[in-house]
Design an enzyme around this catalytic site. Structure first.
Site, PDB file in Angstrom:
ATOM      1  N   ALA A  49      -6.514   0.901   1.544  1.00 41.58           N
ATOM      2  CA  ALA A  49      -6.903   0.241   2.800  1.00 41.58           C
ATOM      3  C   ALA A  49      -7.626  -1.085   2.526  1.00 41.58           C
ATOM      4  O   ALA A  49      -8.142  -1.701   3.456  1.00 41.58           O
ATOM      5  CB  ALA A  49      -7.803   1.165   3.612  1.00 41.58           C
ATOM      6  N   PHE A  50      -7.634  -1.519   1.265  1.00 43.75           N
ATOM      7  CA  PHE A  50      -8.264  -2.771   0.840  1.00 43.75           C
ATOM      8  C   PHE A  50      -9.800  -2.680   0.863  1.00 43.75           C
ATOM      9  O   PHE A  50     -10.354  -1.871   1.607  1.00 43.75           O
ATOM     10  CB  PHE A  50      -7.805  -3.975   1.692  1.00 43.75           C
ATOM     11  CG  PHE A  50      -6.335  -4.264   1.561  1.00 43.75           C
ATOM     12  CD1 PHE A  50      -5.881  -5.178   0.611  1.00 43.75           C
ATOM     13  CD2 PHE A  50      -5.399  -3.598   2.358  1.00 43.75           C
ATOM     14  CE1 PHE A  50      -4.514  -5.432   0.477  1.00 43.75           C
ATOM     15  CE2 PHE A  50      -4.032  -3.849   2.220  1.00 43.75           C
ATOM     16  CZ  PHE A  50      -3.597  -4.770   1.284  1.00 43.75           C
ATOM     17  N   ASP A  61     -10.080  -4.677  -8.609  1.00 38.22           N
ATOM     18  CA  ASP A  61      -9.908  -3.380  -7.931  1.00 38.22           C
ATOM     19  C   ASP A  61      -9.193  -2.379  -8.842  1.00 38.22           C
ATOM     20  O   ASP A  61      -8.119  -2.649  -9.365  1.00 38.22           O
ATOM     21  CB  ASP A  61      -9.118  -3.565  -6.632  1.00 38.22           C
ATOM     22  CG  ASP A  61      -9.822  -4.524  -5.660  1.00 38.22           C
ATOM     23  OD1 ASP A  61     -11.067  -4.582  -5.684  1.00 38.22           O
ATOM     24  OD2 ASP A  61      -9.117  -5.211  -4.900  1.00 38.22           O
ATOM     25  N   CYS A 101      -6.441 -14.758  -5.888  1.00 34.65           N
ATOM     26  CA  CYS A 101      -5.273 -15.225  -5.138  1.00 34.65           C
ATOM     27  C   CYS A 101      -5.434 -14.736  -3.708  1.00 34.65           C
ATOM     28  O   CYS A 101      -5.533 -13.539  -3.475  1.00 34.65           O
ATOM     29  CB  CYS A 101      -3.984 -14.671  -5.743  1.00 34.65           C
ATOM     30  SG  CYS A 101      -2.594 -14.799  -4.584  1.00 34.65           S
ATOM     31  N   ASP A 160      -9.032  -7.335 -14.322  1.00 35.29           N
ATOM     32  CA  ASP A 160      -8.659  -7.193 -12.921  1.00 35.29           C
ATOM     33  C   ASP A 160      -9.895  -6.626 -12.212  1.00 35.29           C
ATOM     34  O   ASP A 160     -10.821  -6.134 -12.870  1.00 35.29           O
ATOM     35  CB  ASP A 160      -7.464  -6.230 -12.822  1.00 35.29           C
ATOM     36  CG  ASP A 160      -7.076  -5.958 -11.387  1.00 35.29           C
ATOM     37  OD1 ASP A 160      -7.016  -6.903 -10.589  1.00 35.29           O
ATOM     38  OD2 ASP A 160      -6.860  -4.770 -11.069  1.00 35.29           O
ATOM     39  N   THR A 191      -8.163 -11.712  -9.756  1.00 28.09           N
ATOM     40  CA  THR A 191      -7.868 -10.653  -8.792  1.00 28.09           C
ATOM     41  C   THR A 191      -6.976 -11.108  -7.640  1.00 28.09           C
ATOM     42  O   THR A 191      -7.196 -12.165  -7.047  1.00 28.09           O
ATOM     43  CB  THR A 191      -9.204 -10.055  -8.251  1.00 28.09           C
ATOM     44  OG1 THR A 191      -8.938  -9.111  -7.227  1.00 28.09           O
ATOM     45  CG2 THR A 191     -10.130 -11.128  -7.704  1.00 28.09           C
TER      46      THR A 191
HETATM   47 MG   LIG Z   1      -6.140  -3.462  -9.713  1.00 22.83          MG
HETATM   48 ZN   LIG Z   2      -1.614 -16.783  -4.648  1.00 26.71          ZN
END
Ligand SMILES: [Mg+2]
Ligand SMILES: [Zn+2]
Length: 179
Positions: free
Chosen positions: A18-19, A9, A89, A7, A50
């Site tokens: 907050a991305f 993040d 995604c 993965d 991710t």
């Molecule tokens: Mg993650």
């Molecule tokens: Zn997707």
């Protein structure tokens, strides 16, 4: 060549509620780049899968995501590592897509593109949905305590999978205990 799924993040870079919206916000977790470098040196091909719902939420666009990933790839290569591929995604929770983890579409897309059997491939994540997606396709989920990992562990104390403090520790285990 063995593959290893990560993965992004909370595993490679610091997570943010907050991305991660621009390259400046992409900050590697201490040891994660070196972990990828050690894995690369030992012949592992590292693939990143991710969820990036910030795209669906309009917080960043595909071009900015490419710049973020260019920074990540350069940072990994600077210490001698390599990222073989990144699958993301772009959808949000309401889009009912097949790729947003816990769905396993990203895993299947990777398996198809690289003609890889996912059975037993280590898949390292910090969120429960990473583990669910990995398990659904027969990969071997591994939890790290960075990012949302501690929260995941608190909510699922009976998880019957390996848990490591961070990616570096997980990589050490894979390289030296996982012949
Ligand atoms: Mg993650
Ligand atoms: Zn997707």
């Amino acid at each position: 060549m063995p593959y290893l799924i990560l993965d992004r993040d909370g595993v490679i870079n610091e997570d943010s509620d907050a991305f991660i919206k621009c390259p400046e916000e992409w900050i590697p977790i201490p040891g994660s780049l070196e972990a990828i470098a050690r894995l690369t040196e030992r012949g592992y091909r590292v693939v990143v899968l991710t969820n990036q719902s910030g795209l669906a939420r309009g917080l960043l666009d595909e071009e900015t995501l490419r710049c973020i990933h260019a920074k990540m790839i350069a940072a990994v290569e600077a210490v001698g590592g390599r990222i073989e591929a990144i699958f993301h995604c772009p959808h949000g929770p309401e889009d009912s897509c097949e790729c947003r983890k816990p769905k396993s579409g990203l895993f299947r897309a990777f398996a198809e593109r690289y003609s890889v059997d996912l059975a037993g491939i280590p898949a390292i994540g910090d969120s429960f949905r990473d583990l669910q997606a990995a398990k659904a396709v027969g990969a071997s989920p591994i939890l790290v305590e960075t990012g949302k990992g501690r929260r995941t562990l608190a909510h699922h104390p009976d998880l019957d999978i390996p848990v490591f403090a961070n990616l570096y520790e997980a990589a050490q285990h894979i390289l030296y205990c996982h012949a």
